[in-house]
Design a protein around this motif. Structure first.
Motif, PDB file in Angstrom:
ATOM      1  N   UNK A  56     -12.122 -23.456  55.259  1.00  0.00           N
ATOM      2  CA  UNK A  56     -12.727 -22.146  55.040  1.00  0.00           C
ATOM      3  C   UNK A  56     -12.199 -21.207  56.122  1.00  0.00           C
ATOM      4  N   UNK A  57     -12.641 -19.966  56.086  1.00  0.00           N
ATOM      5  CA  UNK A  57     -12.250 -19.030  57.125  1.00  0.00           C
ATOM      6  C   UNK A  57     -11.224 -18.008  56.669  1.00  0.00           C
ATOM      7  N   UNK A  58     -10.899 -17.097  57.574  1.00  0.00           N
ATOM      8  CA  UNK A  58     -10.072 -15.935  57.270  1.00  0.00           C
ATOM      9  C   UNK A  58      -8.700 -16.302  56.708  1.00  0.00           C
ATOM     10  N   UNK A  59      -8.100 -17.372  57.233  1.00  0.00           N
ATOM     11  CA  UNK A  59      -6.739 -17.733  56.821  1.00  0.00           C
ATOM     12  C   UNK A  59      -6.716 -19.020  55.992  1.00  0.00           C
ATOM     13  N   UNK A  60      -7.848 -19.341  55.362  1.00  0.00           N
ATOM     14  CA  UNK A  60      -7.959 -20.595  54.615  1.00  0.00           C
ATOM     15  C   UNK A  60      -6.911 -20.729  53.513  1.00  0.00           C
ATOM     16  N   UNK A  91     -13.258 -33.923  57.338  1.00  0.00           N
ATOM     17  CA  UNK A  91     -12.655 -32.895  58.195  1.00  0.00           C
ATOM     18  C   UNK A  91     -12.942 -31.524  57.604  1.00  0.00           C
ATOM     19  N   UNK A  92     -13.458 -30.634  58.438  1.00  0.00           N
ATOM     20  CA  UNK A  92     -13.699 -29.251  58.023  1.00  0.00           C
ATOM     21  C   UNK A  92     -12.973 -28.331  59.005  1.00  0.00           C
ATOM     22  N   UNK A  93     -12.132 -27.475  58.471  1.00  0.00           N
ATOM     23  CA  UNK A  93     -11.371 -26.543  59.306  1.00  0.00           C
ATOM     24  C   UNK A  93     -11.837 -25.123  59.014  1.00  0.00           C
ATOM     25  N   UNK A  94     -12.238 -24.424  60.060  1.00  0.00           N
ATOM     26  CA  UNK A  94     -12.530 -22.997  59.989  1.00  0.00           C
ATOM     27  C   UNK A  94     -11.277 -22.277  60.481  1.00  0.00           C
ATOM     28  N   UNK A  95     -10.488 -21.795  59.540  1.00  0.00           N
ATOM     29  CA  UNK A  95      -9.134 -21.323  59.845  1.00  0.00           C
ATOM     30  C   UNK A  95      -9.159 -19.914  60.419  1.00  0.00           C
TER      31      UNK A  95
END
Length: 333
Positions: A56-60, A91-95
């Motif tokens: 998720x996140x701005x650059x997901x 794994x969860x990435x906040x991009x």
């Protein structure tokens, strides 16, 4: 086999963006940036080998979603192998770091996953070991970005007979940066490495070695004037990549002219961040205390944007930041 014990559920780690090479320091030097940053959350699924990935996140939209290719997931597989265990992970990435813009997003993913997994397993935190493991995910095994992402500050990655080690320099006071991100398309870091010459002449070797040594001493002394006079100029890697068109519609002569103009006119140094295409502008806060819009750095930024636009490029984002002396850290949600 290394002993470990599960101590907690999901662990979230914040990892800074990094800018590597820093002029003549190819594959050796990097600096951690206060902003932008990303966050990686890791949770054990118990025994098994499956990895679940959520982004998720701005650059997901730009983050690699394949578990076999994503840097965080690859780092966890390397960790499992090094520990001799079979462990599944969520794994969860906040991009929060722009992807493929030379700001170390893949390095941050790997470092964040490894640190979070160490905390989840109750392992002793050895940050140099995390640097070594994370470097295995990077093209060519380069450790510059992962070193700064892990340790913070300026880092120098070097090779010994038994592998990679790293030194850290605390960032000098009054140093700040502007990141300029153009719309130049970057294929991959691996592709950008292929245009670099495999050998260099003696004159270029001496130039690079002498400048790099002086850059490190200038950082230790907090001598920004000398630092800025040295860091923009790389006769090997930046030159070859500029000639290959990796930084946009520039050749090396034009890029060198821009760097020289920024330094002489505004007292601002410019380096290409990592493999590009982002530009990193270095400036001294003490010489930029005027009202916003009237500072030398404002003139330098306008100059860089104008030059990019004159080449048919568009600036996607401008990020005002400074060195981050803390590397990856655990955070609470």
């Amino acid at each position: 086999m290394m002993m470990w014990r599960m101590t907690r559920g999901a662990v979230r780690v914040r990892v800074p963006a990094t800018s590597a090479n820093l002029g003549p320091g190819f594959d050796v030097m990097s600096v951690a940036l206060k902003t932008p940053y990303l966050e990686v959350e890791v949770e054990s699924k118990g025994e098994g080998e499956e990895i679940e990935l959520t982004v998720s996140g701005k650059y997901a939209a730009d983050v690699e979603r394949s578990v076999g290719l994503n840097s965080a997931c690859r780092a966890l597989k390397i960790l499992n192998s090094s520990l001799g265990i079979r462990m599944g992970w969520r794994v969860r990435i906040e991009a929060g770091i722009p992807v493929r813009k030379g700001l170390g997003s893949s390095a941050a993913e790997a470092v964040g996953a490894l640190l979070a997994a160490h905390l989840a397993l109750g392992l002793r935190i050895d940050r140099r070991k995390i640097v070594r493991l994370a470097s295995l995910v990077e093209p060519g095994g380069h450790a510059d970005n992962v070193a700064a992402a892990t340790l913070g500050g300026f880092t120098i990655a070097y090779r010994l007979h038994n592998g990679i080690d790293v030194m850290r320099i605390v960032a000098p006071r009054n140093l700040a940066f502007v990141v300029v991100i153009p719309d130049v398309r970057k294929e991959s870091t691996g592709a950008s490495r292929r245009v670099i010459p495999e050998s260099v002449g003696m004159e270029d070797h001496i130039t690079v070695a002498s400048r790099l040594a002086a850059i490190c001493l200038s950082l230790e002394r907090g001598d920004l004037r000398t630092l800025f006079s040295l860091v923009p100029f790389d006769p090997v890697v930046e030159r070859s990549r500029a000639e290959a068109g990796l930084y946009g519609r520039y050749n090396w002569k034009e890029l060198l002219g821009e760097k020289t103009r920024l330094l002489r006119r505004y007292g601002v140094a410019m380096t290409i961040s990592g493999a590009g295409p982002s530009r990193l502008l270095w400036y001294d806060l003490r010489r930029n205390a005027q009202e916003e819009g009237r500072r030398p750095i404002d003139g330098a930024l306008a100059d860089v944007v104008s030059t990019l636009e004159s080449k048919g490029h568009r600036v996607l984002e401008v990020i005002w930041t400074e060195p981050e002396n803390s590397g990856a850290v655990a955070v609470t949600r």
